[in-house]
Design a protein around this motif. Structure first.
Motif, short mmCIF file in Angstrom:
data_model
loop_
_atom_site.label_atom_id
_atom_site.label_comp_id
_atom_site.label_asym_id
_atom_site.label_seq_id
_atom_site.Cartn_x
_atom_site.Cartn_y
_atom_site.Cartn_z
N HIS A 6 0.20 1.66 7.94
CA HIS A 6 1.44 1.67 7.17
C HIS A 6 2.35 0.52 7.61
O HIS A 6 2.82 -0.28 6.80
N LEU A 10 3.47 -2.82 5.57
CA LEU A 10 4.89 -3.10 5.37
C LEU A 10 5.25 -4.50 5.85
O LEU A 10 5.88 -5.28 5.14
N LEU A 13 3.68 -7.22 3.60
CA LEU A 13 4.39 -7.34 2.33
C LEU A 13 5.74 -8.04 2.53
O LEU A 13 6.12 -8.92 1.76
N ALA A 14 6.43 -7.64 3.59
CA ALA A 14 7.74 -8.23 3.86
C ALA A 14 7.61 -9.73 4.11
O ALA A 14 8.42 -10.52 3.64
N ALA B 109 6.44 -1.41 -2.34
CA ALA B 109 7.52 -1.60 -1.37
C ALA B 109 8.32 -0.31 -1.20
O ALA B 109 8.68 0.07 -0.08
N LEU B 111 7.29 2.82 -1.72
CA LEU B 111 6.50 3.83 -1.02
C LEU B 111 6.41 3.50 0.46
O LEU B 111 6.44 4.39 1.32
N LEU B 112 6.33 2.20 0.78
CA LEU B 112 6.21 1.82 2.19
C LEU B 112 7.52 2.02 2.95
O LEU B 112 7.51 2.27 4.14
N THR B 113 8.66 1.87 2.27
CA THR B 113 9.92 1.96 3.00
C THR B 113 10.61 3.32 2.87
O THR B 113 11.59 3.57 3.57
N ILE B 116 10.84 5.19 6.15
CA ILE B 116 11.12 4.38 7.33
C ILE B 116 12.52 4.69 7.83
O ILE B 116 13.47 4.75 7.06
N TRP B 123 14.62 -3.72 6.28
CA TRP B 123 13.50 -3.72 5.32
C TRP B 123 14.02 -3.79 3.89
O TRP B 123 13.54 -4.55 3.07
#
Lengths: 269, 312, 351
Positions: A6, A10, A13-14, B109, B111-113, B116, B123
């Protein structure tokens, strides 16, 4: 394991998303002509010369001032006028209000090229070509529908009873708007103004084509002239891009929360 | 009842009663709507009317003698102009590409953040950053990165063992459209990201707890919990991004110099390259109809949902 | 202070009429409660009196003036809204002082008036707070303070207690009532809660579907409801209603059981027989004029005991001050007190 995957996704992608911005900064700070020889992602010897030369060799400050002037006027006028329309659409259930709403939204969504052509023809007849006023009027056509739509959204989020209470407490309708509704939407107004300002700031189509004299150009128009003339020189392009984008980025992040919620209600950039 | 005083009609000066009517009577609507309608008529109504008039005329700057007569010439030409329809097709491709790309990237993006906690603001800022970039700047930056000889993309590609030639990102006719779509997606996917993030946060955590108690895998949870909950937002974003994609001009124009014609670029080129303002206006009118249709779909979606919300 | 007369008042939204020509006469100083189920038009009437909704036809008279076309600010009426409608950007003191400020009254006088009102509603210590820092009950009192500060001709309350919890609601009920006894301003109070209506009103107006069903003092309405709707709507638990045909001995139900009446009725028409839960007695099974039923639930509340029984698919409720020893599942007989029976035919009262 899932956590690591994960995080890896992340971060990857960032990096991809942020890279163009990073690269823009690197290029802008590379000595003139050296960007072609860059062979690593991490830059060495950085310089601010490119920024300085923009100010010295090009009328960048003049353009930024023109942009500020045009954007403030276009957004300010649109805000004041749009506010009263948004309030009427939100509060007064009049016949035809739905049609006005559809037309307002539609005029906001029309591609600016569709407006540019007839506006150019009109301005040619009216002698508004090559004037700042022409650009302001053009930008009002981009910003006003947005201001109406957004202010309607902000007024919709206020409970109507507040103005009812104010009217019983001795306000006219106008008084209820002024003493009760307006103070409560003021934060929203800031968002509307910034959106309008940014829309006008970012547009190069109208200033570039309505105005011939370089010293009447806005920064957006000036910036686009860098492609072509200086096509092969990356550094000044990137330095100018940063100067141009910086106020907008700062405004956005300064008002981040409000801008985001505004875009959700207004549904538009 | 005849002796009752009818309130609201005491003797007053004309000025005072006009003022009363405007600020607190039926005239209030006029007070509020007249200036905006006048301004709208001036800055939107007038250009639209002028566009329609131009489209039935022949205003060609290089041939001034043609102008002045009412004619269907432009519309007839439009229907037989293959380049125009190719431009429409390119607009459609561009729209679908940007919608698809922005949704995939925005959803990924989000779903990934979504869960968090650490550096949450950072982010989010990173994923919103491209949206704050003016389209012109996006075009300039990617233009530099796409440069065939010195652009970073080709430099990176050349490091790969099996690549030796440069890719002509913006000149190769089969690559240019996807290359442009990438720029547009980079610039506008944050819109989708913001919407999705808000929608995801609105999903009650209990739904996931219930689903995992029922033995749903993460993928099944996405399919049967997340997706149905963001369906509406998804629809709104699709329409919104379609509109953005349709309006797109700066990215395409600045990166290709107008060589890749979508409907908006074709409109521009007709006016400022061929100097045929009438034909440009005709293309512009066509674009107006398309955006009106998209707006109606958008309103249909959001207002119907608004009514359903109000009813529940 | 003034009386309020509502004459043949109608309201239509476009072509859809929601208030069908109602007449209500509220006396000077009266506390009048409009009660009815949601959608009955009570709030619409209130908003028309306030001036927030236009009048389609008819007349609203306040004192000796027809106020139909008067803007709200000139009506000299104060209103307390369901969600209080406090101005979020103003402090409590500024909220209460707002009506005076709008009338251009001098600052020092406003200050004095606000303090006087704060004393009455018990908010002296909270004057500098903002509405978001107040509890529901406190907000409610600020809204009332804002209403009484300018000594209006009439007060309007639009479901003011519906956002409060049960205990606070009872408390505020008494406070509003006390306040009214103290300042005696003509009041219209709208609620859907019949208990509020019963406990607070000098006079109740029962509304349904944009029409007045009945108007009168709480006990008049409780003791002599004009039709089956009012009969069921007012009183908790609700009145038991039985549909049957009039006969020699009383009302004959479909299954042949007979409900007794004081005197026989001449006609043999279909009728509705109503008896309140407290007018039922447990008697020995088989007693003439009694109804047999099976006990479903027994709910002792301490002061009273409620029995829910079922008969032929119909639920019957009975309440007792005594504590009858019956159990769920038991078969009992219930006998109405014939002197307290309500008899209706269609929409009219027969006895």
């Amino acid at each position: 394991m899932a956590r690591i995957l994960h995080m890896a996704a992340l971060v990857a992608l960032a990096i991809v998303v942020a890279f163009p911005v990073y690269w823009m900064i690197v290029m802008a700070m590379t000595p003139l002509g050296f960007s072609r020889q860059i062979t690593t992602i991490i830059p060495t010897n950085l310089t601010f010369d490119n920024f300085a030369s923009l100010v010295v060799e090009r009328p960048m400050l003049r353009w930024l001032w023109n942009s500020t002037l045009v954007a403030t006027l276009a957004s300010g006028i649109s805000l004041v006028i749009g506010l009263s329309c948004g309030y009427a659409l939100s509060r007064l259930n009049f016949r035809g209000s739905y049609i006005v709403l559809v037309l307002v939204l539609a005029s906001q969504m029309i591609p600016s090229t569709s407006i540019l052509v007839p506006l150019y023809a009109l301005f040619k007849d009216l002698g508004l070509l090559n004037t700042i006023q022409g650009v302001v009027i053009g930008h009002i056509s981009l910003v006003l529908p947005l201001a109406i739509w957004m202010s309607k959204g902000f007024f919709d989020s206020l409970p109507e009873e507040l103005e009812g209470a104010a009217r019983l407490d001795g306000c006219s309708r106008l008084g209820a708007l002024w003493f009760v509704a307006m103070p409560l939407v003021t934060p929203g107004l800031a968002a509307i103004f910034v959106y309008g300002f940014v829309t006008s700031w970012n547009d190069f189509l109208f200033p570039r084509h309505f105005v011939q004299s370089e010293n009447l150009w806005t920064a957006a128009a000036g910036l686009t002239s860098f492609r072509g003339e200086y096509f092969t020189l990356f550094e000044p392009q990137m330095a100018a891009s940063i100067i141009f984008a910086l106020p907008v980025v700062v405004l956005f992040f300064f008002l981040q929360r409000r801008m985001v919620s505004g875009s959700l209600t207004g549904g538009v950039k | 009842m005849a002796d009752l005083k009818i309130a609201g009609a005491p003797k007053r000066s004309l000025l005072a009663s006009v003022r009363e009517n405007l600020t607190d009577g039926p005239g209030f609507l006029w007070l509020m709507m007249t200036p905006p309608l006048l301004l709208l008529a001036l800055v939107v109504g007038l250009p639209v009317a002028k566009a329609v008039m131009l489209s039935f005329d022949r205003v060609v700057l290089t041939r001034p003698k043609l102008a002045g007569d009412f004619t269907f010439h432009n519309y007839i030409r439009l229907f037989t102009d293959i380049d125009a329809w190719l431009a429409v097709l390119r607009s459609c491709l561009y729209m679908s590409g940007t919608v698809f790309g922005s949704i995939v990237l925005g959803l990924a993006a989000a779903l990934l953040t979504r869960r968090i906690v650490r550096f949450r603001g950072l982010w989010r800022s990173i994923f919103i950053l491209p949206w704050t970039m003016p389209a012109i700047v996006a075009a300039m930056v990617w233009g530099v990165m796409y440069d065939s000889n010195f652009g970073i993309l080709n430099q990176l590609l050349r490091m790969l063992p099996f690549v030796d030639a440069n890719v002509e990102w913006l000149l190769n006719k089969s690559i240019v459209l996807p290359a442009l779509i990438v720029v547009q997606v980079w610039n506008e996917f944050p819109v989708a990201y913001i919407f999705f993030l808000a929608a995801l946060h609105a999903i009650p955590e209990e739904l996931y707890e219930a689903a995992s108690v029922d033995g749903a895998s993460p993928f099944q949870q996405f399919l049967f919990v997340t997706l149905p909950q963001i369906k509406y937002v998804l629809a709104v974003i699709v329409v919104l991004l379609l509109i953005f994609g349709f309006r797109a001009f700066p990215v395409i124009y600045l990166l290709t110099g107008g060589r890749t014609e979508t409907l908006t670029v074709a409109t521009f080129n007709a006016a400022f390259r061929a100097y045929d303002f009438s034909y440009a206006a005709t293309l512009g009118v066509l674009a107006m109809f398309v955006s009106l249709a998209l707006v109606l779909i958008y309103l249909h979606l959001t207002l119907r949902r608004g009514k359903a919300d109000a009813a529940s | 202070m003034a009386e309020i007369r509502i004459n043949r008042l109608r309201k239509a939204f476009n072509t859809f009429e929601v208030v069908h020509g109602i007449d209500i006469h509220i006396q000077d100083g009266e506390f009048c409660v409009f009660v009815g189920p949601s959608g009955c038009g009570k709030s619409t009437v209130l908003r028309m009196v306030a001036g927030l909704e236009s009048v389609t036809s008819g007349e609203i008279v306040l004192g000796d003036r027809v106020i139909n076309d008067l803007p709200p600010k000139d009506r000299d009426i104060a209103m307390v809204f369901q969600n209080y409608a406090l101005y979020p950007h103003l402090s409590v003191a500024d909220n209460i002082g707002f009506p005076l400020r709008m009338r251009g009254i001098d600052r020092t006088i406003i200050r004095k008036e606000v303090e006087r009102v704060a004393e009455i509603i018990g908010l002296r210590d909270l004057l500098e707070r903002h509405p978001r820092q107040l509890s529901g009950g406190q907000r409610q009192r600020v809204a009332m303070g804002r209403a009484i500060v300018r000594d209006p001709q009439a007060f309007l309350f639009d479901e003011p207690l519906s956002n409060l919890d049960a205990q606070l609601r009872v408390e505020m009920r008494t406070q509003i009532r006390e306040l009214h006894q103290r300042i005696r301003t003509t009041t219209i109070y709208v609620t859907h809660d019949q208990v509020e209506a019963m406990t607070m009103a000098d006079r109740i107006v029962v509304l349904k579907d944009g029409r007045v069903e009945q108007s009168g003092s709480p006990l008049e309405i409780y003791d002599r409801p004009a039709n089956p709707f009012v009969a069921r709507f007012i009183g908790s638990p609700s009145m038991n209603l039985f549909t049957g045909r009039l006969g020699e001995q009383g009302l004959v139900l479909k299954d042949g059981a007979v409900l007794p009446l004081v005197r026989p009725f001449g006609s043999h028409d279909e009728a509705v027989y109503g008896v309140r839960p407290e007018h039922l007695d447990i008697v020995e099974v088989g007693t003439p004029g009694s109804l047999e039923a099976v006990v479903a639930v027994v709910e002792p509340t301490g002061a009273e005991t409620m029995i829910f029984a079922r008969r032929d698919g119909q639920e019957i409720t009975a309440t007792f001050r005594t504590r009858p020893t019956v159990k769920a599942g038991e078969r009992i007989a219930l006998k109405p007190d014939t002197s307290a029976v309500h008899l209706f035919s269609g929409d009219a009262r027969l006895n």
